[in-house]
Design a protein around this motif. Structure first.
Motif, PDB file in Angstrom:
ATOM      1  N   TYR A   1       0.834  -1.130  -0.101  1.00  0.00           N
ATOM      2  CA  TYR A   1       0.098  -0.026  -0.063  1.00  0.00           C
ATOM      3  C   TYR A   1       0.980   1.101   0.131  1.00  0.00           C
ATOM      4  CZ  TYR A   1      -3.539   3.433   1.530  1.00  0.00           C
ATOM      5  OH  TYR A   1      -4.473   4.405   1.575  1.00  0.00           O
ATOM      6  N   GLY A   2       1.725   1.332   0.834  1.00  0.00           N
ATOM      7  CA  GLY A   2       2.719   2.600   0.800  1.00  0.00           C
ATOM      8  C   GLY A   2       3.447   2.741  -0.329  1.00  0.00           C
ATOM      9  N   LEU A   3       3.954   1.498  -0.958  1.00  0.00           N
ATOM     10  CA  LEU A   3       4.779   1.559  -2.120  1.00  0.00           C
ATOM     11  C   LEU A   3       4.246   1.964  -3.240  1.00  0.00           C
ATOM     12  CD1 LEU A   3       7.125   0.889  -4.177  1.00  0.00           C
ATOM     13  CD2 LEU A   3       6.387  -1.528  -3.975  1.00  0.00           C
ATOM     14  N   LEU A   4       2.639   1.486  -3.459  1.00  0.00           N
ATOM     15  CA  LEU A   4       2.091   2.034  -4.596  1.00  0.00           C
ATOM     16  C   LEU A   4       1.615   3.838  -4.471  1.00  0.00           C
ATOM     17  CD1 LEU A   4      -0.757  -0.547  -4.711  1.00  0.00           C
ATOM     18  CD2 LEU A   4       0.981  -0.258  -6.340  1.00  0.00           C
ATOM     19  N   LEU A   5       1.637   4.156  -3.237  1.00  0.00           N
ATOM     20  CA  LEU A   5       1.509   5.433  -2.993  1.00  0.00           C
ATOM     21  C   LEU A   5       2.554   6.284  -3.309  1.00  0.00           C
ATOM     22  CD1 LEU A   5      -1.336   6.011  -0.241  1.00  0.00           C
ATOM     23  CD2 LEU A   5      -1.210   7.129  -2.277  1.00  0.00           C
ATOM     24  N   ARG A   6       3.751   5.903  -2.852  1.00  0.00           N
ATOM     25  CA  ARG A   6       4.885   6.535  -3.221  1.00  0.00           C
ATOM     26  C   ARG A   6       5.200   6.584  -4.768  1.00  0.00           C
ATOM     27  NH1 ARG A   6       6.874   3.519   1.146  1.00  0.00           N
ATOM     28  NH2 ARG A   6       7.923   2.226  -0.199  1.00  0.00           N
ATOM     29  N   LEU A   7       4.894   5.508  -5.561  1.00  0.00           N
ATOM     30  CA  LEU A   7       4.901   5.561  -7.092  1.00  0.00           C
ATOM     31  C   LEU A   7       3.820   6.631  -7.727  1.00  0.00           C
ATOM     32  CD1 LEU A   7       5.228   1.908  -7.626  1.00  0.00           C
ATOM     33  CD2 LEU A   7       7.195   3.598  -7.794  1.00  0.00           C
ATOM     34  N   ALA A   8       2.600   6.596  -6.903  1.00  0.00           N
ATOM     35  CA  ALA A   8       1.656   7.858  -7.349  1.00  0.00           C
ATOM     36  C   ALA A   8       2.269   9.101  -7.168  1.00  0.00           C
ATOM     37  CB  ALA A   8       0.351   7.543  -6.656  1.00  0.00           C
ATOM     38  N   ALA A   9       2.887   9.164  -6.140  1.00  0.00           N
ATOM     39  CA  ALA A   9       3.593  10.583  -5.635  1.00  0.00           C
ATOM     40  C   ALA A   9       4.529  10.978  -6.932  1.00  0.00           C
ATOM     41  CB  ALA A   9       4.003  10.580  -4.329  1.00  0.00           C
ATOM     42  N   LEU A  10       4.913   9.986  -6.907  1.00  0.00           N
ATOM     43  CA  LEU A  10       6.351  10.172  -8.010  1.00  0.00           C
ATOM     44  C   LEU A  10       5.993  10.578  -9.535  1.00  0.00           C
ATOM     45  CD1 LEU A  10       9.462   9.990  -8.672  1.00  0.00           C
ATOM     46  CD2 LEU A  10       9.249   7.604  -9.200  1.00  0.00           C
ATOM     47  N   THR A  11       4.674   9.943  -9.782  1.00  0.00           N
ATOM     48  CA  THR A  11       4.101  10.391 -11.169  1.00  0.00           C
ATOM     49  C   THR A  11       3.650  11.658 -11.110  1.00  0.00           C
ATOM     50  OG1 THR A  11       1.928   9.551 -10.486  1.00  0.00           O
ATOM     51  CG2 THR A  11       3.398   8.043 -11.591  1.00  0.00           C
ATOM     52  N   LEU A  12       3.090  12.389 -10.095  1.00  0.00           N
ATOM     53  CA  LEU A  12       2.749  13.680  -9.822  1.00  0.00           C
ATOM     54  C   LEU A  12       3.970  14.773  -9.957  1.00  0.00           C
ATOM     55  CD1 LEU A  12       0.176  13.781  -6.933  1.00  0.00           C
ATOM     56  CD2 LEU A  12      -0.179  14.022  -9.434  1.00  0.00           C
ATOM     57  N   THR A  13       5.211  14.393  -9.571  1.00  0.00           N
ATOM     58  CA  THR A  13       6.266  15.132  -9.873  1.00  0.00           C
ATOM     59  C   THR A  13       6.627  15.319 -11.195  1.00  0.00           C
ATOM     60  OG1 THR A  13       7.119  14.833  -7.363  1.00  0.00           O
ATOM     61  CG2 THR A  13       8.950  15.617  -9.275  1.00  0.00           C
ATOM     62  N   VAL A  14       6.826  14.109 -11.822  1.00  0.00           N
ATOM     63  CA  VAL A  14       7.074  14.062 -13.226  1.00  0.00           C
ATOM     64  C   VAL A  14       6.017  14.718 -14.060  1.00  0.00           C
ATOM     65  CG1 VAL A  14       7.410  12.379 -15.088  1.00  0.00           C
ATOM     66  CG2 VAL A  14       8.283  11.674 -13.006  1.00  0.00           C
ATOM     67  N   LEU A  15       4.692  14.789 -13.670  1.00  0.00           N
ATOM     68  CA  LEU A  15       3.552  15.165 -14.264  1.00  0.00           C
ATOM     69  C   LEU A  15       3.744  16.935 -14.231  1.00  0.00           C
ATOM     70  CD1 LEU A  15       0.674  15.331 -15.880  1.00  0.00           C
ATOM     71  CD2 LEU A  15      -0.313  15.161 -13.639  1.00  0.00           C
ATOM     72  N   LEU A  16       4.126  17.411 -13.140  1.00  0.00           N
ATOM     73  CA  LEU A  16       4.367  19.023 -12.735  1.00  0.00           C
ATOM     74  C   LEU A  16       5.426  19.349 -13.798  1.00  0.00           C
ATOM     75  CD1 LEU A  16       3.651  21.524 -11.416  1.00  0.00           C
ATOM     76  CD2 LEU A  16       5.164  20.937  -9.750  1.00  0.00           C
ATOM     77  N   VAL A  17       6.643  18.744 -13.738  1.00  0.00           N
ATOM     78  CA  VAL A  17       7.853  19.092 -14.609  1.00  0.00           C
ATOM     79  C   VAL A  17       7.521  18.716 -15.965  1.00  0.00           C
ATOM     80  CG1 VAL A  17      10.130  18.640 -14.905  1.00  0.00           C
ATOM     81  CG2 VAL A  17       9.239  18.310 -12.463  1.00  0.00           C
ATOM     82  N   ALA A  18       6.722  17.840 -16.223  1.00  0.00           N
ATOM     83  CA  ALA A  18       6.190  17.614 -17.725  1.00  0.00           C
ATOM     84  C   ALA A  18       5.545  18.888 -18.161  1.00  0.00           C
ATOM     85  CB  ALA A  18       5.683  16.237 -17.938  1.00  0.00           C
ATOM     86  N   ALA A  19       4.678  19.232 -17.249  1.00  0.00           N
ATOM     87  CA  ALA A  19       3.722  20.637 -17.768  1.00  0.00           C
ATOM     88  C   ALA A  19       4.565  21.560 -18.037  1.00  0.00           C
ATOM     89  CB  ALA A  19       2.710  20.852 -16.831  1.00  0.00           C
ATOM     90  N   ALA A  20       5.717  21.795 -17.113  1.00  0.00           N
ATOM     91  CA  ALA A  20       6.567  23.019 -17.351  1.00  0.00           C
ATOM     92  C   ALA A  20       7.471  22.807 -18.615  1.00  0.00           C
ATOM     93  CB  ALA A  20       7.408  23.192 -16.031  1.00  0.00           C
ATOM     94  N   CYS A  21       7.791  21.751 -18.977  1.00  0.00           N
ATOM     95  CA  CYS A  21       8.435  21.290 -20.158  1.00  0.00           C
ATOM     96  C   CYS A  21       7.437  21.495 -21.467  1.00  0.00           C
ATOM     97  CB  CYS A  21       8.970  19.871 -20.335  1.00  0.00           C
ATOM     98  SG  CYS A  21      10.191  19.462 -19.487  1.00  0.00           S
ATOM     99  N   GLU A  22       6.193  21.111 -21.398  1.00  0.00           N
ATOM    100  CA  GLU A  22       5.430  21.669 -22.406  1.00  0.00           C
ATOM    101  C   GLU A  22       5.203  22.922 -22.648  1.00  0.00           C
ATOM    102  OE1 GLU A  22       2.650  21.444 -25.397  1.00  0.00           O
ATOM    103  OE2 GLU A  22       3.499  19.998 -24.473  1.00  0.00           O
ATOM    104  N   VAL A  23       5.246  23.694 -21.659  1.00  0.00           N
ATOM    105  CA  VAL A  23       5.057  25.197 -21.824  1.00  0.00           C
ATOM    106  C   VAL A  23       6.282  25.774 -22.332  1.00  0.00           C
ATOM    107  CG1 VAL A  23       4.781  27.448 -20.705  1.00  0.00           C
ATOM    108  CG2 VAL A  23       3.287  25.478 -20.057  1.00  0.00           C
ATOM    109  N   ALA A  24       7.516  25.418 -21.650  1.00  0.00           N
ATOM    110  CA  ALA A  24       8.661  26.145 -22.250  1.00  0.00           C
ATOM    111  C   ALA A  24       9.259  25.529 -23.378  1.00  0.00           C
ATOM    112  CB  ALA A  24       9.801  26.104 -20.949  1.00  0.00           C
ATOM    113  N   LEU A  25       9.409  24.321 -23.642  1.00  0.00           N
ATOM    114  CA  LEU A  25      10.115  23.670 -24.448  1.00  0.00           C
ATOM    115  C   LEU A  25       9.027  23.354 -25.866  1.00  0.00           C
ATOM    116  CD1 LEU A  25      11.828  22.589 -22.209  1.00  0.00           C
ATOM    117  CD2 LEU A  25      12.456  20.436 -23.329  1.00  0.00           C
ATOM    118  N   ASP A  26       8.082  23.105 -25.458  1.00  0.00           N
ATOM    119  CA  ASP A  26       7.128  22.646 -26.728  1.00  0.00           C
ATOM    120  C   ASP A  26       6.424  24.100 -27.290  1.00  0.00           C
ATOM    121  OD1 ASP A  26       5.444  21.812 -28.644  1.00  0.00           O
ATOM    122  OD2 ASP A  26       4.161  20.630 -27.396  1.00  0.00           O
ATOM    123  N   LEU A  27       5.541  24.817 -26.302  1.00  0.00           N
ATOM    124  CA  LEU A  27       4.820  25.795 -26.739  1.00  0.00           C
ATOM    125  C   LEU A  27       5.820  27.110 -27.004  1.00  0.00           C
ATOM    126  CD1 LEU A  27       1.833  25.613 -24.441  1.00  0.00           C
ATOM    127  CD2 LEU A  27       1.776  24.965 -26.698  1.00  0.00           C
TER     128      LEU A  27
END
Length: 785
Positions: free
Chosen positions: A122-148
């Motif tokens: 249970y704890g492992l799955l939540l830590r992995l879900a939290a990691l995806t949120l960090t990747v998502l936030l940084v990916a959104a910043a990459c989408e704005v700065a790099l792509d758009l």
């Protein structure tokens, strides 16, 4: 003042004179020492500007005058509101809301006995879900700065002309300048998401040092200690330095690797074309392999065992905390050098691979939430708890909402920047199609939520009508006033909405999961925005798709504007900042066990503060201490009582009022505040009394099983104190709800009874309904002990 502090801390020369102490702890929103002590003249006894203990000026040297305090306690106030609602920079924590929500979900595990591997999963799955949120936030910043910005706008002449500050990046406007090559534009733009990652790392490290670095009392194992008592009493529960540092290093590395992938993959794709340079193609494969290895290392670190709570773990995994981010930073620099290499024939067209990236993140998040729901169901079924929120599925439901919040923030920023860069909507391809699909599901989700709210409102009105007879029965012999009766009944009925929150969260989370899955399938199968994908179908379907797309984009824009406006207002307005502080009072009580970039845990400062104060007082004076907690303060008081040594815990009485211990924490966090945990607290402290009102939307009874229930819960207090006008109360009394419990005569009565039970040397005998109940293990890492 120095002399007063010394006497308060040591007990003075007459330490064992039997002077009683009442330690007051305020609730959400905070208050001032003068309001808590009902005296404008107060003095700080111990603490600093962030959190401190105050007394009235006349009570500063109470220990030296015990004869003046016979029959009444010395009141002290612990003020901790600056931990959550201090200066204006705290308003920026709104940006960390998805991280906070997923961290809360970590602590919502169902109660269970045994099942150690399932608990760890249970704890492992939540830590992995939290990691995806960090990747998502940084990916959104990459989408704005790099792509758009760097790829689409700077590569399009019309867009670059509209924004002259991009002229040096435009191949046309700069006449083929050095920075105009696509790889170099991406390398320069990568500084924005990399800086965001660095800022998150800095804030996490800085807030740890400011809030959570306070060490709890390092106590030895006591032979009287129940080995299975509540997990919040374990010595290392409020000190997660090792885990937070390890997760901080992993998430920082994940952010840097995400940016490196965004800068390197477009160049590697260009180099793989037929006839491309063999050397650069080989270097591209080597670099991508190194980035994949770095990502695997990050996941491996996140998958390691979690917290160690059975002792104060002062160790630090320096090789991971330092080397992993440094290695990711090196790969990031190499990716920029590789991407910025001269490629004369390379031009920027269309979008970067945003749909694949965001689609992969959404798919992984959905699978993690489903797996988490299965694990939570297995844990709940092993030890069912009828009061647990959503039948033990509170954690997966809240984790789903955290992922949805992350998606809305990412999509909102991308949509607004795209609209700003391309006002006419004709120059740029815009953000990834998936983000548009995700925005389009917001209107139907809002329809579901509004329907649920309408049903709850109807049920509340029906309940209010039924409560009118109960209100009149509570005030027999008084002249009736239909208008006042309706107001009191409606207040009581509205207060019950708190108990229906799990239903609203469950339906919202399930609808979010289903609509999100539909958006993902629609984006990947059609590769078109909803309005274009629905062309050629029925007119109703096409009209609904177009409306949802436009309305969803508008709602995201409105939400983003309100978000920024609220943050800006909170930065300047102390009252608005206080409101945000209330959110953090509830949301940041728990340690950062899943996401290191979540707002800091104030309880890792407040609980040790209270524990040290109670322990030193009982050790110096021999006892007679009542800790009195209102609302969230009662949760801190309970947590601090659990942290005391068993011998000191028996010399402490607990008075809670307006307390969410069972009504909110017991239902949403059953592994830590469930029936067994609260029963153990009642058994371990000398005595515990709880006050609540039916008009209170937050506080409620403890509902302990057996004879312990009536021993803790007093009958609901009258609210208002008088129904109509009387000789003693010629003006109408207000409906108090969650406030002013100390104004009720029952408060002084219960406090007097608790003080009467306590003795200076030996706690008074107690009679409870049974032995202490055993309490399940708390966390996936506590099994290390």
């Amino acid at each position: 003042m120095k002399k007063a502090q010394e006497r308060a801390g040591t007990g003075g020369t007459d330490a064992r004179s039997g002077t009683a102490l009442e330690l007051l702890v305020h609730g959400v929103g905070g208050t001032t020492p003068a309001e808590m002590l009902d005296d404008p003249r107060t003095v700080r006894i111990t603490g600093d500007h962030v959190a401190a203990v105050f007394r009235r000026t006349e009570d500063a040297d109470a220990e030296s005058r015990p004869e003046d305090y016979r029959g009444r306690p010395v009141p002290e106030a612990y003020v901790w509101c600056n931990l959550t609602s201090g200066n204006g920079t705290r308003a920026l924590w709104l940006l960390l809301l998805p991280f906070m929500v997923v961290n809360i979900a970590h602590w919502m595990r169902p109660a269970t006995h045994g099942r150690i591997r399932t608990v760890r999963l249970y704890g492992l799955l939540l830590r992995l879900a939290a990691l995806t949120l960090t990747v998502l936030l940084v990916a959104a910043a990459c989408e704005v700065a790099l792509d758009l910005v760097a790829w689409q706008c700077a590569g399009t002449r019309a867009c670059a002309e509209r924004h002259s500050w991009l002229g040096f990046l435009s191949p046309v406007m700069s006449d083929g300048g050095w920075w105009s090559m696509p790889g170099r534009r991406l390398a320069l733009a990568a500084a924005v998401p990399a800086a965001l990652t660095g800022l998150l790392w800095y804030l996490s490290l800085r807030t740890w040092r400011a809030y959570e670095s306070q060490q709890p009392m390092d106590r030895e194992a006591d032979p009287e200690e129940n080995p299975r008592h509540a997990a919040l009493g374990r010595p290392g529960f409020w000190y997660g330095r090792r885990l937070v540092a390890r997760l901080r290093g992993a998430h920082t590395a994940a952010g840097l690797l995400t940016v490196a992938v965004g800068a390197a993959v477009p160049a590697a794709r260009f180099d793989r074309r037929p006839g491309g340079p063999a050397l650069l193609d080989t270097l591209g494969w080597v670099l991508l392999g190194a980035l994949a290895a770095g990502a695997a290392a990050v996941v491996a670190v996140v998958c390691r065992r979690g917290r160690s709570e059975c002792r104060l773990d002062r160790r630090l995994d320096e090789h991971l905390v330092r080397l992993l981010p440094l290695a990711a930073l090196l790969l990031f620099v190499l990716a920029l050098l590789y991407g910025g290499w001269t490629r004369p024939e390379w031009t920027s067209e269309g979008r970067l691979a945003g749909d694949t990236a965001f689609g992969g993140i959404a798919l992984v998040q959905g699978l993690l939430v489903i797996a988490l729901a299965v694990v939570a169901h297995l844990l709940h079924r092993s030890r069912p708890d009828a009061r647990a929120a959503i039948r033990g599925l509170g954690g997966p439901a809240v984790a789903m909402l955290a992922c949805a919040l992350g998606g809305v923030v990412s999509g909102g920023v991308s949509q607004r920047v795209s609209d700003w860069l391309d006002g006419t909507g004709t120059f740029l391809d815009g953000p990834p199609v998936l983000l548009t699909w995700q925005a389009s599901v917001i209107p139907p989700l809002l329809v579901v939520v509004l329907l649920m709210c309408a049903v709850l409102a109807r049920h509340t009105l029906r309940l209010a009508r039924a409560e009118r007879d109960a209100v009149e029965r509570d005030h027999p012999g008084e002249t009736g006033d239909p208008g006042r009766t309706r107001r009191i009944a409606l207040t009581r009925a509205t207060a019950t909405l708190t108990d229906r929150a799990p239903l609203l969260v469950a339906i919202t989370s399930a609808a979010t999961l289903l609509l999100g899955a539909g958006a993902l399938v629609g984006a990947l199968t059609t590769e078109k925005v909803p309005g274009e994908a629905a062309r050629g179908t029925y007119a109703v379907v096409q009209g609904a798709a177009q409306t949802a797309q436009e309305l969803g984009s508008w709602l995201i824009g409105l939400g983003f504007i309100l978000f920024v406006t609220w943050g800006r207002r909170a930065y300047k307005d102390a009252s608005a900042r206080r409101t945000i502080g209330i959110l953090w009072d509830v949301g940041t009580f728990w340690p950062r066990a899943a996401h290191p970039f979540a707002p800091p845990c104030y309880a890792e400062r407040a609980v040790p503060d209270l524990t040290w104060r109670m322990a030193t007082w009982t050790r110096a004076t021999g006892g007679r201490l009542v800790i009195s907690g209102h609302s969230q303060g009662s949760v801190l008081a309970a947590a601090a009582s659990w942290q005391l040594e068993p011998s000191a815990r028996k010399r402490v009485a607990l008075l809670t009022y307006g307390s969410p211990l069972e009504r909110l924490y017991g239902r949403w966090f059953p592994a830590h505040f469930g029936p067994e945990a609260l029963a153990s607290l009642h058994e371990e402290v000398d005595c515990w009394r709880n006050l609540y009102r039916r008009t209170d939307p937050i506080g409620g009874p403890m509902r302990l099983p057996g004879d312990a229930g009536p021993a803790v819960d007093r009958a609901p207090l009258k609210d208002p104190l008088t129904y109509g006008r009387t000789e003693l109360h010629p003006l109408p009394a207000p409906v108090l709800g969650h406030s002013d419990y100390q104004a009720d005569p029952a408060f002084a009565e219960e406090r007097g009874r608790l003080l009467g039970r306590l003795r200076p040397e030996v706690p008074a005998p107690r009679h409870t309904g049974g032995a202490a109940a055993s309490v399940p293990a708390a966390d996936d890492a506590t099994e290390e002990c």
